[in-house]
Design a protein around this motif. Structure first.
Motif, PDB file in Angstrom:
ATOM      1  N   LEU A 173       0.911  -1.115  -0.120  1.00 45.17           N
ATOM      2  CA  LEU A 173       0.045   0.031   0.071  1.00 45.17           C
ATOM      3  C   LEU A 173       0.743   1.205   0.040  1.00 45.17           C
ATOM      4  N   PHE A 174       1.773   1.216   0.850  1.00 41.68           N
ATOM      5  CA  PHE A 174       2.901   2.513   0.734  1.00 41.68           C
ATOM      6  C   PHE A 174       3.437   2.548  -0.484  1.00 41.68           C
ATOM      7  N   GLU A 175       3.959   1.455  -1.073  1.00 39.70           N
ATOM      8  CA  GLU A 175       4.500   1.390  -2.470  1.00 39.70           C
ATOM      9  C   GLU A 175       3.643   2.184  -3.458  1.00 39.70           C
ATOM     10  N   LEU A 176       2.228   1.633  -3.305  1.00 40.78           N
ATOM     11  CA  LEU A 176       1.214   2.495  -4.399  1.00 40.78           C
ATOM     12  C   LEU A 176       1.034   3.693  -4.123  1.00 40.78           C
ATOM     13  N   VAL A 177       1.059   4.238  -2.709  1.00 39.65           N
ATOM     14  CA  VAL A 177       1.036   5.866  -2.644  1.00 39.65           C
ATOM     15  C   VAL A 177       2.093   6.491  -2.940  1.00 39.65           C
ATOM     16  N   ALA A 178       3.254   6.188  -2.447  1.00 39.97           N
ATOM     17  CA  ALA A 178       4.466   6.988  -2.677  1.00 39.97           C
ATOM     18  C   ALA A 178       5.372   6.758  -3.394  1.00 39.97           C
ATOM     19  N   GLY A 179       5.375   5.085  -4.052  1.00 41.49           N
ATOM     20  CA  GLY A 179       6.613   4.622  -4.784  1.00 41.49           C
ATOM     21  C   GLY A 179       7.600   4.129  -4.109  1.00 41.49           C
ATOM     22  N   TYR A 180       7.608   4.032  -2.689  1.00 37.88           N
ATOM     23  CA  TYR A 180       8.437   3.366  -2.056  1.00 37.88           C
ATOM     24  C   TYR A 180       7.904   2.721  -1.112  1.00 37.88           C
ATOM     25  N   ARG A 181       8.516   1.662  -0.607  1.00 37.73           N
ATOM     26  CA  ARG A 181       7.671   0.638   0.348  1.00 37.73           C
ATOM     27  C   ARG A 181       8.181   1.227   1.606  1.00 37.73           C
ATOM     28  N   GLU A 203      -7.925  -0.742  -2.730  1.00 39.94           N
ATOM     29  CA  GLU A 203      -6.679  -1.778  -2.218  1.00 39.94           C
ATOM     30  C   GLU A 203      -6.725  -1.601  -0.685  1.00 39.94           C
ATOM     31  N   ALA A 204      -6.842  -0.388  -0.073  1.00 41.37           N
ATOM     32  CA  ALA A 204      -6.552  -0.324   1.259  1.00 41.37           C
ATOM     33  C   ALA A 204      -8.098  -0.807   2.003  1.00 41.37           C
ATOM     34  N   ARG A 205      -9.257  -0.733   1.213  1.00 38.47           N
ATOM     35  CA  ARG A 205     -10.199  -1.280   1.852  1.00 38.47           C
ATOM     36  C   ARG A 205      -9.998  -3.004   2.035  1.00 38.47           C
TER      37      ARG A 205
END
Lengths: 426, 181
Positions: A173-181, A203-205
């Motif tokens: 999810l972090f990667e999806l938001v910001a590009g980094y894990r 995805e968060a749901r």
């Protein structure tokens, strides 16, 4: 500010205080015992798989009994605070995340929030809700790492695989938001660095639907597990009074029966608008700390869901404040507006200026009260940055908790403090 | 904050919704005990030492400004909006206090010290000050009088200097030249 009464346990966990004297952080072997010549001093660490990083414990052992203990830290000192004094305010944002590399979003937020306090900057609601969401996802992430590693140390190896399976989903999810894990650097002074990407909410749901069942699984494995109970119940006692005197915060404090959570008593971000419970357990032992962590994960999932409910109706809203002296202008304006180009150039090269003054911002990180003190002389670089690291303070309690402990308990006790050595040594 | 009576009080400032109580360095323990017992500040969050060497000095960032603001008739005044307020001494010790009670409050207790001047230890008041004061000694070289175990905490025992001071060299390793041997 909501007033809350910290619940005081009716019967104290133990009478009086167990904080060693005169040095509160060093448990000294009684001289008559030391004189017998049967006490062996062992260096536990700095490189030992169950010290969560490079922590050295100098332990006096009388057979299996721990009679003396001193924690030695500093092996991971990298001078973050000094480094930050040499960088412009907005370049500093990458540093706090690396201080506590497990709860990076919270660390990132506390620094950004302290700067915003000095700037007196108003944050758009969309950014506030997204920050809340990410901080809570990060809390689950941090608790999962704690759960996996601490259980592993006590022999529950399968726990580690389960916890890291869910952790992987959060990192995705972090990667999806910001590009980094990890170390996402997604918070910007004034809001978020980018708009929330499409596809994040579903995805968060999915994760929120899955996670409570995963926590049920963990609890099935551990909560009434005979071996787990024997290793954790009644171990590492810390009374409420001693916890406050030793500056303990977060899960450690709440497991000692003190109803105290900064998210509720000093609400920041959107915490005054979400519904959540603060788990408190009065036993003050390792098991109580475990229970607090488990329930907090459930509450965090609830908070994430409430954030999603709000965010899903904020499509197209601004995600960063519109203050051209602090915030980078929108990229498309750079091709047409000279003013925007100048602002962009000035902020990137010279940095924005923060008014003279000092501020202390404290938030409830997964480990407890995470504080950030900043001092500005009015220029583009911080004069001084200091982090109040909850892990650093938590380790001070090891000597008190180690009273009447066995060497095997030591692993459970140090693990239950949920320390991250990067944060201890900074 | 019940009025006046913090022992050794110098000033009380309100800025950015934070209260700073400045007290005389020599009467720090007295003031700390008072704040803990009478005002309910039972929790010491943090101790932060700050070095103000070169604060508001032209040699820091190459600016010449005035307290009132920019002086457009002089070159190089564009650096800062205004010259920051002068500080009473070189080092400040900030004690961030919190009251864990039905009325949660925060306050910053502040004392000032010059180079070589000792600050009394608050370990007897809040045991958690132990490592915070050791860190202030290690990083900033502030001698804490009466601390039960004042040793370096983050750096090696034989480290030279105190890295967070403003006059600590930023780069480079000390080089041993062959002639010196």
């Amino acid at each position: 500010m909501t007033a809350t009464a910290p619940s005081v346990r009716r019967t104290p966990i133990y009478e009086g205080t167990r904080i060693p004297s005169p040095i509160p952080t060093v448990l000294a072997t009684p001289p008559d015992l030391a004189a017998t010549g049967d006490v062996m001093t062992v260096n536990f660490g700095p490189n030992h798989p169950s010290t969560h990083g490079v922590l050295r414990l100098v332990v006096d052992l009388y057979g299996e009994d721990v009679t003396g203990l001193a924690a030695v830290v500093g092996y991971l000192h990298t001078g973050f605070e000094k480094n930050m004094e040499q960088k412009t305010w907005w370049k500093c944002i990458t540093y706090p995340e690396r201080i506590d590399y497990v709860s990076f979003q919270n660390n990132e937020y506390v620094f950004v929030a302290a700067v915003e306090k000095l700037l007196d900057l108003e944050i758009p609601p969309k950014a506030t809700w997204m920050r809340t969401l990410l901080c809570e996802l990060n809390r689950i992430h941090s608790h999962l790492v704690w759960l996996g590693t601490s259980a592993l140390e006590l022999g529950a190896i399968s726990m580690f695989w389960y916890a890291f399976r869910e952790r992987e989903q959060i990192l995705d999810l972090f990667e999806l938001v910001a590009g980094y894990r990890m170390h996402t650097r997604y918070f910007q002074v004034g809001g978020l660095a980018e708009d929330i990407p499409r596809g994040f909410y579903p995805e968060a749901r999915k994760f929120c639907d899955w996670m409570p069942r995963a926590i049920d699984d963990y609890e099935t494995l551990l909560t009434r597990n005979k071996i787990w109970l024997e290793r954790t119940e009644g171990i590492g006692l810390l009374s409420a009074a001693d916890a406050i005197a030793l500056g303990q915060s977060g899960p450690v404090l709440r497991a000692s029966g003190v109803d105290w959570d900064l998210r509720r008593v000093e609400p920041y971000l959107a915490y005054h608008q979400v519904d959540f419970r603060v788990p408190v357990f009065p036993e003050g032992d390792v098991y109580a700390r475990y229970r607090v962590h488990m329930q907090e994960m459930r509450e965090s999932v609830r908070i994430v869901e409430q954030c999603l409910d709000r965010l899903e109706h904020m499509e197209g809203d601004p995600w960063i404040a519109d203050d051209r002296k602090v915030v980078l202008p929108p990229r498309h304006e750079l091709h047409t507006s000279m003013e925007s180009l100048i602002h962009h150039f000035k902020i990137v090269t010279e940095g924005f200026r923060v008014p003279e003054g000092e501020a202390y911002m404290a938030i409830e990180s997964p480990r407890g009260e995470l504080g950030c003190y900043i001092c500005s002389d009015g220029g583009p670089k911080p004069w001084r940055v200091k982090f109040r690291a909850p892990s650093f303070v938590a380790l001070q309690a090891t000597a008190t908790m180690m009273t009447d402990a066995l060497i095997a308990d030591m692993i459970a006790i140090v693990g239950s403090l949920d320390t991250v050595m990067g944060e201890v040594d900074r | 904050m019940s009025d006046p009576v913090v022992p050794g009080l110098v000033s009380i400032n309100e800025e950015h919704r934070e209260t700073t109580i400045v007290v005389e360095t020599a009467r720090l323990v007295e003031a700390a005990t008072h704040l803990r017992d009478e005002e309910g500040f039972n929790f010491l969050s943090d101790i932060t030492a700050v070095d103000y060497l070169g604060w508001a000095g032209a040699d820091v960032s190459g600016y010449i400004g005035t307290r009132a603001g920019r002086d457009l008739n002089r070159p190089m005044t564009q650096g800062y909006q205004a010259v920051p307020l002068a500080k009473p001494k070189r080092f400040a010790m900030n004690y961030h206090l919190l009251s864990i009670s039905e009325e949660p409050r925060r306050v910053r207790l502040q004392v000032w010290a010059d180079e070589g001047e000792a600050v009394p230890s608050v370990v007897p008041v809040w045991p958690t000050a132990d490592w915070h004061e050791r860190e202030a000694w290690d990083m900033m070289g502030i001698a804490v009088a009466g601390h039960p175990n004042l040793e370096r905490i983050l750096l090696d025992d034989d480290w030279e200097g105190h890295p967070l001071r403003k006059d600590y060299p930023l780069g480079g390793e000390p080089v041993r030249f062959s002639e010196a041997e």
